[in-house]
Scaffold this motif. Structure first.
Motif, mmCIF file in Angstrom:
data_model
loop_
_atom_site.group_PDB
_atom_site.id
_atom_site.type_symbol
_atom_site.label_atom_id
_atom_site.label_comp_id
_atom_site.label_asym_id
_atom_site.label_seq_id
_atom_site.Cartn_x
_atom_site.Cartn_y
_atom_site.Cartn_z
ATOM 1 N N GLY A 70 4.364 -62.129 101.769
ATOM 2 C CA GLY A 70 3.519 -62.934 101.000
ATOM 3 C C GLY A 70 4.208 -63.714 100.216
ATOM 4 N N ASP A 71 3.695 -64.071 98.863
ATOM 5 C CA ASP A 71 4.443 -64.966 97.959
ATOM 6 C C ASP A 71 5.397 -64.222 96.955
ATOM 7 O OD1 ASP A 71 2.775 -63.508 96.148
ATOM 8 O OD2 ASP A 71 1.257 -65.306 95.763
ATOM 9 N N PHE A 72 5.890 -65.218 96.058
ATOM 10 C CA PHE A 72 6.760 -64.489 95.004
ATOM 11 C C PHE A 72 6.451 -63.359 94.378
ATOM 12 C CE2 PHE A 72 8.308 -64.379 90.565
ATOM 13 C CZ PHE A 72 9.805 -64.125 90.908
ATOM 14 N N GLU A 73 5.247 -63.490 94.072
ATOM 15 C CA GLU A 73 4.781 -62.278 93.176
ATOM 16 C C GLU A 73 4.740 -60.879 93.931
ATOM 17 O OE1 GLU A 73 3.064 -65.377 93.129
ATOM 18 O OE2 GLU A 73 3.845 -65.370 90.947
ATOM 19 N N ALA A 74 4.406 -60.936 95.221
ATOM 20 C CA ALA A 74 4.520 -59.760 96.027
ATOM 21 C C ALA A 74 6.049 -59.342 96.331
ATOM 22 C CB ALA A 74 3.635 -60.004 97.586
ATOM 23 N N LEU A 75 6.631 -60.266 96.408
ATOM 24 C CA LEU A 75 8.267 -59.952 96.584
ATOM 25 C C LEU A 75 8.821 -59.359 95.302
ATOM 26 C CD1 LEU A 75 9.293 -62.814 98.810
ATOM 27 C CD2 LEU A 75 9.478 -60.344 99.671
ATOM 28 N N ASN A 76 8.551 -59.999 94.392
ATOM 29 C CA ASN A 76 8.908 -59.600 93.105
ATOM 30 C C ASN A 76 8.656 -58.216 92.329
ATOM 31 O OD1 ASN A 76 10.653 -60.317 90.622
ATOM 32 N ND2 ASN A 76 8.877 -60.570 89.750
ATOM 33 N N PRO A 126 23.080 -60.387 86.577
ATOM 34 C CA PRO A 126 22.053 -59.836 87.409
ATOM 35 C C PRO A 126 20.960 -60.795 88.195
ATOM 36 C CG PRO A 126 21.786 -59.811 85.024
ATOM 37 C CD PRO A 126 22.753 -60.546 85.146
ATOM 38 N N THR A 127 20.933 -60.370 89.682
ATOM 39 C CA THR A 127 20.044 -61.212 90.164
ATOM 40 C C THR A 127 19.133 -60.647 91.351
ATOM 41 O OG1 THR A 127 22.356 -62.690 90.678
ATOM 42 C CG2 THR A 127 20.624 -62.858 92.189
#
Length: 104
Positions: free
Chosen positions: A49-55, A67-68
């Motif tokens: 999904g989108d950024f929020e799901a990955l984040n 830190p990355t």
């Protein structure tokens, strides 16, 4: 980001592209080359999904002392299983081995 001097991966060298918030807002996924290596900016990743799901499951590693956040190992495995590209097959086996090592 301008400090990284990115260029669009696979695009002609003379293609004009201004890297700013406006340009990036016009698309979802970008792949760049930089002097320190490739950089992918992905606004949507199948099947996650989108950024929020990955984040929510991101992992943090130091890159050049900073830190990355990166995609989690589990999510990366899930993506590679989903897209089923031949070029990802070997790396999928390696990622699964890394997961086994992490899990003891």
């Amino acid at each position: 980001m301008k400090e990284l001097k990115p260029t669009l991966r696979g695009a002609p060298a003379d293609l004009p592209f201004i890297i700013d918030a406006r340009s990036l807002a016009l698309g979802t996924n970008y792949t760049f080359e930089t002097p320190i290596g490739p950089l992918d900016l992905l606004g949507h990743v199948e099947p996650i999904g989108d950024f929020e799901a990955l984040n929510a499951r991101a992992e943090i590693f130091p890159v050049d002392g900073r830190p990355t956040k990166t995609i989690s190992l589990d999510d990366l495995i899930r993506v590679k299983e989903h897209i089923r590209r031949a070029k990802d097959r070997d790396s999928l086996y390696q990622l699964q081995a890394i997961k086994q090592l992490r899990n003891g």
